[in-house]
Design a protein around this motif. Sequence first.
Motif, PDB file in Angstrom:
ATOM      1  N   UNK A 221       0.976  -1.319   0.381  1.00  0.00           N
ATOM      2  CA  UNK A 221      -0.191  -0.183   0.607  1.00  0.00           C
ATOM      3  C   UNK A 221       1.232   0.988   0.108  1.00  0.00           C
ATOM      4  N   UNK A 222       1.973   0.763   0.696  1.00  0.00           N
ATOM      5  CA  UNK A 222       2.679   2.736   1.103  1.00  0.00           C
ATOM      6  C   UNK A 222       3.682   2.746  -0.195  1.00  0.00           C
ATOM      7  N   UNK A 223       4.312   1.829  -0.805  1.00  0.00           N
ATOM      8  CA  UNK A 223       5.101   1.529  -2.332  1.00  0.00           C
ATOM      9  C   UNK A 223       4.075   2.218  -3.054  1.00  0.00           C
ATOM     10  N   UNK A 224       1.924   1.584  -2.794  1.00  0.00           N
ATOM     11  CA  UNK A 224       1.388   2.667  -4.189  1.00  0.00           C
ATOM     12  C   UNK A 224       1.417   3.934  -4.182  1.00  0.00           C
ATOM     13  N   UNK A 225       1.187   4.699  -2.518  1.00  0.00           N
ATOM     14  CA  UNK A 225       1.210   5.997  -2.335  1.00  0.00           C
ATOM     15  C   UNK A 225       2.560   6.633  -3.004  1.00  0.00           C
ATOM     16  N   UNK A 226       3.935   5.556  -3.083  1.00  0.00           N
ATOM     17  CA  UNK A 226       4.854   6.504  -3.113  1.00  0.00           C
ATOM     18  C   UNK A 226       5.311   7.390  -1.466  1.00  0.00           C
ATOM     19  N   UNK A 227       5.527   5.818  -0.819  1.00  0.00           N
ATOM     20  CA  UNK A 227       5.609   6.723   0.486  1.00  0.00           C
ATOM     21  C   UNK A 227       6.168   5.088   0.708  1.00  0.00           C
ATOM     22  N   UNK A 228       8.471   5.489   0.269  1.00  0.00           N
ATOM     23  CA  UNK A 228       8.942   3.926  -0.032  1.00  0.00           C
ATOM     24  C   UNK A 228      10.067   3.805   1.319  1.00  0.00           C
ATOM     25  N   UNK A 229       9.978   4.672   2.603  1.00  0.00           N
ATOM     26  CA  UNK A 229      10.107   4.914   3.350  1.00  0.00           C
ATOM     27  C   UNK A 229       9.422   3.490   4.769  1.00  0.00           C
ATOM     28  N   UNK A 230       8.368   4.262   4.286  1.00  0.00           N
ATOM     29  CA  UNK A 230       7.422   3.568   5.408  1.00  0.00           C
ATOM     30  C   UNK A 230       7.002   1.912   4.613  1.00  0.00           C
ATOM     31  N   UNK A 231       6.729   1.768   3.789  1.00  0.00           N
ATOM     32  CA  UNK A 231       6.890   0.547   2.740  1.00  0.00           C
ATOM     33  C   UNK A 231       8.346  -0.347   3.407  1.00  0.00           C
ATOM     34  N   UNK A 232       9.479   0.490   3.866  1.00  0.00           N
ATOM     35  CA  UNK A 232      10.519  -0.434   3.909  1.00  0.00           C
ATOM     36  C   UNK A 232      10.218  -0.629   5.533  1.00  0.00           C
ATOM     37  N   UNK A 233       9.800   0.325   6.387  1.00  0.00           N
ATOM     38  CA  UNK A 233       9.435  -0.268   6.998  1.00  0.00           C
ATOM     39  C   UNK A 233       8.577  -1.445   7.510  1.00  0.00           C
ATOM     40  N   UNK A 234       7.347  -1.078   6.890  1.00  0.00           N
ATOM     41  CA  UNK A 234       6.583  -1.914   7.060  1.00  0.00           C
ATOM     42  C   UNK A 234       7.369  -3.963   6.683  1.00  0.00           C
ATOM     43  N   UNK A 235       7.932  -4.011   5.708  1.00  0.00           N
ATOM     44  CA  UNK A 235       8.273  -4.950   4.677  1.00  0.00           C
ATOM     45  C   UNK A 235       9.396  -5.505   6.183  1.00  0.00           C
ATOM     46  N   UNK A 236      10.357  -4.404   6.707  1.00  0.00           N
ATOM     47  CA  UNK A 236      10.731  -4.988   7.657  1.00  0.00           C
ATOM     48  C   UNK A 236      10.261  -5.907   9.015  1.00  0.00           C
ATOM     49  N   UNK A 237       8.963  -5.548   8.916  1.00  0.00           N
ATOM     50  CA  UNK A 237       8.229  -6.024  10.456  1.00  0.00           C
ATOM     51  C   UNK A 237       8.127  -7.240   9.616  1.00  0.00           C
ATOM     52  N   UNK A 238       7.359  -7.163   8.735  1.00  0.00           N
ATOM     53  CA  UNK A 238       7.566  -8.560   7.619  1.00  0.00           C
ATOM     54  C   UNK A 238       7.759  -9.715   7.920  1.00  0.00           C
ATOM     55  N   UNK A 239       9.373  -9.274   7.648  1.00  0.00           N
ATOM     56  CA  UNK A 239      10.336 -10.211   7.838  1.00  0.00           C
ATOM     57  C   UNK A 239      10.378 -10.628   8.839  1.00  0.00           C
ATOM     58  N   UNK A 240      10.727  -9.943  10.254  1.00  0.00           N
ATOM     59  CA  UNK A 240      10.956 -10.439  11.651  1.00  0.00           C
ATOM     60  C   UNK A 240       9.139 -10.992  11.938  1.00  0.00           C
ATOM     61  N   UNK A 241       8.436 -11.315  11.777  1.00  0.00           N
ATOM     62  CA  UNK A 241       7.299 -12.268  12.165  1.00  0.00           C
ATOM     63  C   UNK A 241       7.698 -13.184  11.469  1.00  0.00           C
ATOM     64  N   UNK A 242       7.747 -12.781   9.462  1.00  0.00           N
ATOM     65  CA  UNK A 242       8.060 -14.146   9.058  1.00  0.00           C
ATOM     66  C   UNK A 242       8.921 -15.650   9.726  1.00  0.00           C
ATOM     67  N   UNK A 243       9.277 -14.410   9.816  1.00  0.00           N
ATOM     68  CA  UNK A 243      11.245 -15.612  10.801  1.00  0.00           C
ATOM     69  C   UNK A 243      10.953 -16.223  12.134  1.00  0.00           C
ATOM     70  N   UNK A 244       9.989 -16.119  13.232  1.00  0.00           N
ATOM     71  CA  UNK A 244       9.241 -15.899  13.793  1.00  0.00           C
ATOM     72  C   UNK A 244       8.452 -16.755  13.589  1.00  0.00           C
ATOM     73  N   UNK A 245       7.822 -17.247  12.618  1.00  0.00           N
ATOM     74  CA  UNK A 245       6.328 -18.149  12.325  1.00  0.00           C
ATOM     75  C   UNK A 245       5.137 -17.108  12.665  1.00  0.00           C
ATOM     76  N   UNK A 246       5.544 -16.166  12.811  1.00  0.00           N
ATOM     77  CA  UNK A 246       3.271 -15.612  12.831  1.00  0.00           C
ATOM     78  C   UNK A 246       3.188 -15.156  11.415  1.00  0.00           C
ATOM     79  N   UNK A 247       2.589 -16.534  10.674  1.00  0.00           N
ATOM     80  CA  UNK A 247       2.489 -16.243   9.207  1.00  0.00           C
ATOM     81  C   UNK A 247       0.730 -16.722   9.000  1.00  0.00           C
ATOM     82  N   UNK A 248       0.483 -16.585   8.209  1.00  0.00           N
ATOM     83  CA  UNK A 248      -1.096 -17.197   7.256  1.00  0.00           C
ATOM     84  C   UNK A 248      -0.465 -18.837   7.346  1.00  0.00           C
ATOM     85  N   UNK A 249      -1.318 -19.838   8.165  1.00  0.00           N
ATOM     86  CA  UNK A 249      -1.155 -21.600   8.337  1.00  0.00           C
ATOM     87  C   UNK A 249      -2.151 -22.151   8.490  1.00  0.00           C
TER      88      UNK A 249
END
Length: 272
Positions: A221-249
């Motif tokens: 969403x942030x990337x579509x709004x051209x807000x790349x700074x927030x897009x990177x922050x959200x993607x990093x949160x996704x990485x952190x949750x992914x790595x500890x297994x907080x994903x759809x399953x």
Amino acid sequence: MKLYLSFFFLAFSYNSFTQPNCNYFLNEGDTLKYEACLQTENAKGHYQFSKEYQIAMDKAIKIDPTFAYPYRAKSVAYLKSGDFIEWKRLIDLAVKYDPLGNLGYRASCRYQFFRDYGGTIIDIEELLRISNADIGHSANGNYHLQVVRALCYKALGRKQKAIDLIETQLQAEGYVIGIYDYIHLGVLYLENGDLSNAKLNFKKQQDYNDLAENHFYMSKVFKAENNLKKAKIELQKAVELYEIGYVMSDPYVHPVDKIFWSMIKVEQKSLN
């Protein structure tokens, strides 16, 4: 991590799939079904794949071939073993003799295991037609059947109808939010270009049951709004949750809108 709905695999649908109370049939004056029901009690303590379990159900069917319960009980073993043809034959008979009690179960299995979107919609809409009550949840308990119906319409390209169905279900009196409802709705809005409502639903999901997918799609969403700074922050949160297994399953299939590591890497590359 919050878990709001937890049901045993293949143990729940429109009506709970439990051993019926045989006295109900006796009180209704249906002595044939009463005797067949008593026969199914001989399966207690035996695994569904066992010879003893299957024989008990076969004997019940022989007593009353119109008794839906033993057909469905037998079908579960075939679904688990991957014999989908025999599962379909048996569950179709269960639906034939008790559509109200088995349509929801067959519909959710058609969606979850076979991605039979058209067939799932037909079953759920028939259940809606004959039911005077809430139509209940999917077999794994993750979704209300109206949400399953919505996801089928999405798969068939009717995204606005899918949005309308989920929004209506969310407003239903007494409705308990499903663990992935807001993610699916947010993704639908994102795919329809409605970034504001997409963001709103991802925020709701974050408060309700935060998962890596939620931040992954928020990043989009942030990337579509051209807000790349927030897009990177959200993607990093996704990485952190992914790595500890907080994903759809789902222990048996990949849920719709589930993300994978390869998808994250592509997004990371696009933001650099």
